[in-house]
Design an enzyme around this catalytic site. Structure first.
Site, mmCIF file in Angstrom:
data_model
loop_
_atom_site.group_PDB
_atom_site.id
_atom_site.type_symbol
_atom_site.label_atom_id
_atom_site.label_comp_id
_atom_site.label_asym_id
_atom_site.label_seq_id
_atom_site.Cartn_x
_atom_site.Cartn_y
_atom_site.Cartn_z
ATOM 1 N N SER A 1 0.779 -1.230 0.000
ATOM 2 C CA SER A 1 0.000 0.000 0.000
ATOM 3 C C SER A 1 0.811 1.281 0.000
ATOM 4 O O SER A 1 0.284 2.342 -0.328
ATOM 5 C CB SER A 1 -0.936 0.012 1.211
ATOM 6 O OG SER A 1 -0.187 0.027 2.417
ATOM 7 N N THR B 1 -9.598 -7.723 4.332
ATOM 8 C CA THR B 1 -10.270 -6.834 5.277
ATOM 9 C C THR B 1 -11.621 -6.412 4.733
ATOM 10 O O THR B 1 -11.856 -6.421 3.526
ATOM 11 C CB THR B 1 -9.420 -5.583 5.558
ATOM 12 O OG1 THR B 1 -10.039 -4.791 6.572
ATOM 13 C CG2 THR B 1 -9.270 -4.733 4.303
ATOM 14 N N LYS C 1 -11.772 -1.558 4.093
ATOM 15 C CA LYS C 1 -11.280 -0.679 3.029
ATOM 16 C C LYS C 1 -12.303 -0.640 1.886
ATOM 17 O O LYS C 1 -13.269 0.090 1.964
ATOM 18 C CB LYS C 1 -9.879 -1.119 2.604
ATOM 19 C CG LYS C 1 -8.858 -0.903 3.727
ATOM 20 C CD LYS C 1 -7.468 -1.304 3.350
ATOM 21 C CE LYS C 1 -6.443 -0.851 4.382
ATOM 22 N NZ LYS C 1 -6.667 -1.370 5.749
#
Length: 409
Positions: free
Chosen positions: A188, A244, A247
């Site tokens: 990221s 996840t 996000k």
């Protein structure tokens, strides 16, 4: 003894190292994302968020909000305790089925966050493998590093995305020894992607298990939003896919997916699962709604990629030091911690643009940056305003422009 002196000293150390963090008081506005209110010392102001991990704006999607409200109205706000004590609320069961299907795996296990799913998942899997050797990419997220550390097994760090180095480490290990290769699909901070097929080739050749973190890619890549592993046709080759819900899916929670036996073993042995209250029904229902929508809707992904490409094009044309990236992450190199913080402050105070500075230890010293994450809802006018604001701040702080900064990198 004044115990507060110890805390004050620790805070002073962070300030001396230019690592003390300040968080803006923001109030998101459903239906107006990426606009938000900033509760500043001078009062409430309208600002534009340019660094949210709500990549697709799903936290404001009517289907997601509606599912959350309906579930909360019908079942209340809390889960009632751990799953061992209170049982599993039905929306959570449906969510785990949806996640397993998303990645083409037998089963999924839900945790309270993506951090916990990595920290607990990696540690538990490694402890269940006798004399396990963990091979971890050098740029793995802190949650993965903590999982490796808490496993208490032998580890080797391989240079970031360096397949040759990974093979050297695998060759040096006993072919019959259990091995766990831990990596991310999309990193990221730099926005680069792992060579997943090459990693899987080595895993098959040297008898290793693979664990892939997809947190910055799920929902956003692949025909149904299964991430880079789906996009690259590698999902079936990866043993454990972690992700996840906080996000691209706009909610909260983390998960692992894999074989029924592996998931059941982690469920049965992981302290970070066993002793933690389950996610509430409303959150589970909202996440399920987001996943189901993104499995069939391509508009968000296409528009998102279009916006990311335009941001890169406009900022590059303005001579700003945009670091190369093949994904939706748009890092702009600053290279100085104080000026990075100052740039962030000036953008917010003078231009109504919120971009959090990224300093050490998140990135190496000298690689401080502004990490920009466009969404489908950042229109051309907002992109042009961002470029103008960055050019202004770069001039006022005498920051290096594109050719100078990237040449020095």
């Amino acid at each position: 003894m004044n115990y507060n002196d110890f805390f004050a000293k620790a805070l002073g150390q962070l300030r001396a190292e230019r690592r003390y963090r300040v968080f803006a008081d923001l109030e998101r506005i459903a239906g107006r994302f990426p606009h938000a209110y900033w509760h500043s010392p001078a009062g409430k102001r309208d600002v534009v968020i340019w660094c949210s991990n709500d990549y697709l704006g799903m936290a404001q999607h009517p289907k997601v909000i509606g599912a959350m409200i309906e579930a909360a109205s019908r079942m209340g706000t809390g889960a009632g305790g751990t799953r061992n004590i209170a049982g599993t609320n039905h929306p959570l069961v449906e969510l785990e089925r949806e996640l397993a299907d998303l990645h083409g795996k037998d089963a999924a296990l839900l945790f309270t966050s993506g951090y916990v799913s990595n920290q607990t998942g990696i540690a538990t899997i490694a402890r269940l493998l006798p004399n396990c050797l963990i091979l971890s990419d050098a740029l793995n997220h802190n949650s993965m590093i903590e999982g490796v550390r808490q496993a208490g097994t032998e580890k080797r760090i391989w240079r970031h995305n360096d397949i040759g180095h990974l093979e050297e480490l695998l060759k040096a290990a006993d072919i019959g020894r259990p091995k766990l290769i831990v990596f991310e699909s999309l990193y990221s901070m730099d926005g680069d992607v792992a060579p997943i097929h090459a990693i899987c080739d080595l895993a098959e050749r040297y008898n290793a298990m693979t664990y892939c973190d997809e947190v910055h890619a799920v929902g956003m890549y692949g025909q149904r939003g299964g991430g880079v592993t789906e996009r690259d046709g590698a999902a079936a080759r990866v043993d454990v896919i972690e992700g996840t819900l906080a996000k691209a899916f706009g909610c909260l929670g983390g998960y692992i997916t894999g074989t029924a036996e592996m998931v059941d073993a982690v469920r049965s042995y992981a302290p970070g699962f066993i002793f933690t209250t389950a996610l509430p029904p409303a959150i589970c229902a909202a996440a399920t709604a987001a996943i189901r929508h993104l499995k069939t809707s391509q508009w968000e992904r296409d528009r998102h990629q279009d916006r990311a490409a335009r941001v890169k094009s406009v900022l590059n044309a303005a001579g700003l030091p945009v670091m190369p990236s093949d994904t939706h992450i748009v890092p702009v190199l600053v290279g100085d911690p104080e000026k990075c913080k100052a740039a962030s402050d000036m953008l917010l105070a003078d231009h109504g643009i919120y971009i959090q500075p990224i300093n050490y230890p998140t990135v190496p010293r000298g690689m401080e940056r502004l990490r920009i994450t466009p969404s489908p809802y950042h229109d051309d006018k907002l992109i042009d305003a961002l470029a103008e604001a960055l050019v202004d701040v770069w001039a006022r702080l005498d920051l290096p422009r594109r050719d100078q900064a990237l040449a020095a990198e």
